[in-house]
Design a protein around this motif. Sequence first.
Motif, mmCIF file in Angstrom:
data_model
loop_
_atom_site.group_PDB
_atom_site.id
_atom_site.type_symbol
_atom_site.label_atom_id
_atom_site.label_comp_id
_atom_site.label_asym_id
_atom_site.label_seq_id
_atom_site.Cartn_x
_atom_site.Cartn_y
_atom_site.Cartn_z
ATOM 1 N N THR A 109 -7.149 -4.625 5.504
ATOM 2 C CA THR A 109 -7.116 -5.226 6.612
ATOM 3 C C THR A 109 -5.851 -5.861 6.842
ATOM 4 O OG1 THR A 109 -9.513 -5.763 6.651
ATOM 5 C CG2 THR A 109 -7.997 -7.089 8.185
ATOM 6 N N ILE A 110 -5.101 -6.528 5.826
ATOM 7 C CA ILE A 110 -4.062 -6.956 5.777
ATOM 8 C C ILE A 110 -2.785 -5.904 5.992
ATOM 9 C CG2 ILE A 110 -2.133 -8.457 4.538
ATOM 10 C CD1 ILE A 110 -4.340 -9.814 2.943
ATOM 11 N N GLU A 111 -2.959 -4.879 5.232
ATOM 12 C CA GLU A 111 -1.912 -3.835 5.311
ATOM 13 C C GLU A 111 -2.142 -3.020 6.756
ATOM 14 O OE1 GLU A 111 -2.670 0.573 3.561
ATOM 15 O OE2 GLU A 111 -1.712 -0.586 2.030
ATOM 16 N N ARG A 112 -3.239 -3.077 7.078
ATOM 17 C CA ARG A 112 -3.323 -2.542 8.899
ATOM 18 C C ARG A 112 -2.764 -3.454 9.826
ATOM 19 N NH1 ARG A 112 -8.209 -1.801 8.527
ATOM 20 N NH2 ARG A 112 -8.977 -3.472 9.631
ATOM 21 N N HIS A 113 -2.725 -4.714 9.425
ATOM 22 C CA HIS A 113 -2.180 -5.664 10.562
ATOM 23 C C HIS A 113 -0.770 -6.175 10.342
ATOM 24 C CE1 HIS A 113 -6.397 -6.038 11.336
ATOM 25 N NE2 HIS A 113 -6.132 -6.244 12.638
ATOM 26 N N THR A 114 0.035 -5.549 9.116
ATOM 27 C CA THR A 114 1.152 -5.961 8.743
ATOM 28 C C THR A 114 2.051 -4.573 8.814
ATOM 29 O OG1 THR A 114 0.692 -6.179 6.558
ATOM 30 C CG2 THR A 114 0.673 -8.145 7.863
ATOM 31 N N VAL A 115 2.299 -4.169 7.396
ATOM 32 C CA VAL A 115 2.958 -2.894 7.196
ATOM 33 C C VAL A 115 2.866 -1.913 8.066
ATOM 34 C CG1 VAL A 115 3.768 -3.851 4.851
ATOM 35 C CG2 VAL A 115 1.862 -2.544 5.184
ATOM 36 N N ARG A 116 1.763 -1.433 8.244
ATOM 37 C CA ARG A 116 1.314 -0.343 8.987
ATOM 38 C C ARG A 116 1.521 -0.544 10.496
ATOM 39 N NH1 ARG A 116 -1.235 3.917 6.614
ATOM 40 N NH2 ARG A 116 -2.121 3.583 4.488
ATOM 41 N N LYS A 117 1.356 -1.545 10.959
ATOM 42 C CA LYS A 117 1.739 -2.043 12.409
ATOM 43 C C LYS A 117 3.033 -2.135 12.476
ATOM 44 C CE LYS A 117 0.461 -5.596 15.739
ATOM 45 N NZ LYS A 117 -0.426 -6.955 16.000
ATOM 46 N N TRP A 118 3.938 -2.671 11.596
ATOM 47 C CA TRP A 118 5.340 -2.794 11.778
ATOM 48 C C TRP A 118 5.962 -1.284 11.396
ATOM 49 C CZ3 TRP A 118 5.443 -7.451 7.921
ATOM 50 C CH2 TRP A 118 4.658 -8.413 8.388
ATOM 51 N N GLY A 119 5.167 -0.422 11.157
ATOM 52 C CA GLY A 119 5.849 0.983 10.769
ATOM 53 C C GLY A 119 6.620 1.225 9.449
ATOM 54 N N MET A 120 6.266 0.108 8.518
ATOM 55 C CA MET A 120 6.888 0.414 7.253
ATOM 56 C C MET A 120 6.206 1.174 6.179
ATOM 57 S SD MET A 120 7.611 -3.680 6.991
ATOM 58 C CE MET A 120 8.827 -3.742 5.641
ATOM 59 N N LEU A 121 4.850 1.550 6.726
ATOM 60 C CA LEU A 121 4.188 2.383 5.754
ATOM 61 C C LEU A 121 3.346 3.182 6.796
ATOM 62 C CD1 LEU A 121 3.235 2.469 2.861
ATOM 63 C CD2 LEU A 121 1.366 1.267 3.317
ATOM 64 N N ARG A 122 3.126 4.790 6.167
ATOM 65 C CA ARG A 122 2.426 5.570 6.847
ATOM 66 C C ARG A 122 1.084 5.592 6.527
ATOM 67 N NH1 ARG A 122 5.224 11.441 6.031
ATOM 68 N NH2 ARG A 122 5.141 10.662 4.010
ATOM 69 N N LEU A 132 -11.915 -4.694 2.586
ATOM 70 C CA LEU A 132 -12.041 -5.827 3.538
ATOM 71 C C LEU A 132 -11.017 -6.658 3.676
ATOM 72 C CD1 LEU A 132 -15.906 -6.840 2.938
ATOM 73 C CD2 LEU A 132 -14.906 -5.126 4.851
ATOM 74 N N ILE A 133 -10.095 -6.996 2.444
ATOM 75 C CA ILE A 133 -9.200 -7.883 2.631
ATOM 76 C C ILE A 133 -7.619 -6.975 2.610
ATOM 77 C CG2 ILE A 133 -8.034 -9.793 1.315
ATOM 78 C CD1 ILE A 133 -10.718 -10.387 0.191
ATOM 79 N N PHE A 134 -7.428 -6.248 1.564
ATOM 80 C CA PHE A 134 -6.157 -5.715 1.363
ATOM 81 C C PHE A 134 -5.864 -4.788 2.260
ATOM 82 C CE2 PHE A 134 -6.409 -7.464 -2.969
ATOM 83 C CZ PHE A 134 -5.463 -8.277 -3.133
#
Length: 285
Positions: free
Chosen positions: A272-285, A268-270
């Motif tokens: 969600t943060i990952e989906r709206h940051t590093v994945r959205k920015w294309g920094m993580l697949r 629920l936390i990590f």
Amino acid sequence: MSREFNEATFGPPSEEWAVVERPLPLLQRLFAHAALRRLLILLALAAAWQGYAVWADNPLMFPSFTETIDAFWTDIRSGVLLIKTGNSLRVLCMGYAIAVAAAALMAGLAMTTRLGDDLLSTLTAMFNPLPAIALLPLALLWFGLGTPSILFVMVHAVLWPLALNAHAGFSGVSDILRMAGRNAGLRGLPFITGILIPAAFPAILTGLKVGWAFAWRTLIAAELVFGVSSRSGGLGWYIFENKNRLETASVFAGLSTVILIGLLVEVLIFRTIERHTVRKWGMLR
């Protein structure tokens, strides 16, 4: 290849050559969902747990899954497990927040001053290998029983790995981004928040996950030793009390609560943060 040449050579396209999109079988479509796959894994583990407990037939040593669920639900309804969980989460948030703030300060100093870099390298080399549980006797002497002692060992457990991950992420920021920030006139805190943190956020997020895991298990371990003061014991003390009363099903219920909270925080936390940051920015697949 032109369309005229293609038709002259191979003839006009026919219905036999048409590509027909067929939906995947239902089973493959269901297994495409990660949440369903993880749920099936949990169900398989619960079935294995129940099967082994029935085969062993020793509730004192290894209660079944259904007995654990019954003890869990009984203590939820009585409010005991909720109170203990709330006490643990309150202390956890306090210690984790202190450690995150201290790690951010140390990593920021390490990136802006040479003295700060030397300080961080020296302190992490000294204290990071030191197990937090080894500081429990000192914490007991310095702070006595209760929350301050737990906060002390928890901050120690979280601070060093989080500071190291943040510093490693900052050090990995490319020179091009650094020069771009400096050319834009960024210095000090604006340079850190505008350039370093976004570029190093994958490493920072990893450090936050590792720090959370260290904080959670250190808290439970500390509460098992001296986690009760003025009736403010948490989950660790709940497990310890039920062990002394030979309520093994309740011990398993407490351990399952620790695991469940860990899963909820991760999902629920990590994530969600990952989906709206590093994945959205294309920094993580």
